[in-house]
Write an enzyme that holds these catalytic residues in place. Sequence first.
Site: not given
Length: 273
Positions: A95, A224, A253
Amino acid sequence: MPTITTADGTEIYYQDHGQGRPVVLSHGWPLCSDAWEHELKVLADHGYRAIAHDRRGHGRSTRTSAGHDMDTYAADLATLVEALDLTDLAVVGHSTGGGEVVRYAARHGAGRVTKVVTAGAVPPVMLQSPANPEGTPIEAFDGIRAGVLADRSQFYQDLAVPFFGANREGSTVSQGQRDDFWRQGMLAGLQAAYDCVKVFSETDFTEDLKALDVPILIAHGDDDQIVPIAAAAYRAIDLVRLGTLRVYPGAPHGIVGAYQEAFLADVLEFLAD
């Protein structure tokens, strides 16, 4: 508690496990190095020196109100790598951490970094614009900032649901994993959590991706809900020279469950090549 100190006096906490070729892992927002504890053990068990740090303002690092921009995050990582004198280095980022390791490798990694891995990463840029129509509208990020400012404890509990895909039929994510997301989020200072929203949403990594001259594994779940794949991995792979794309069907995610198992297998194969 192992820490290094940056040029502006910020103490960066890190975990260091195992021996062998070094792998440094960078966490996502609003988490800390604890998000990588499973990966740290597996990598160490496979003969790597596995290291993960808490980004400034997060986890056990200094709760500074300064330096919440991607250049400083990458410089902090460079300070850690140089302090530990790591070479033949692989960097892994999830991320926001994916953006951090891409910028670090592109701007500081010459002579040290030999491989890059990202998972559910924010590059090239998350924010929607005429040049990035598949991106996320600014109103969504304004909503994150409002939620963090108003009641971040409840906001993190709510965010854990789409983060791990707990709102999808057949999800096996546990309440404990969702609770740990909340726990780590609450370790981040409010200022850091708030300011980092702009960092992960508006930083443009296009030129960093183009500049990479080492192999990069770009991993992403196709369900995601936090960093949609269309504006992220599917665009990033076209910007790098030595890229491999791995798409995980139905994966969220957060790196958990079957996604975590498959991702780790791919990382170990990539590092061994």
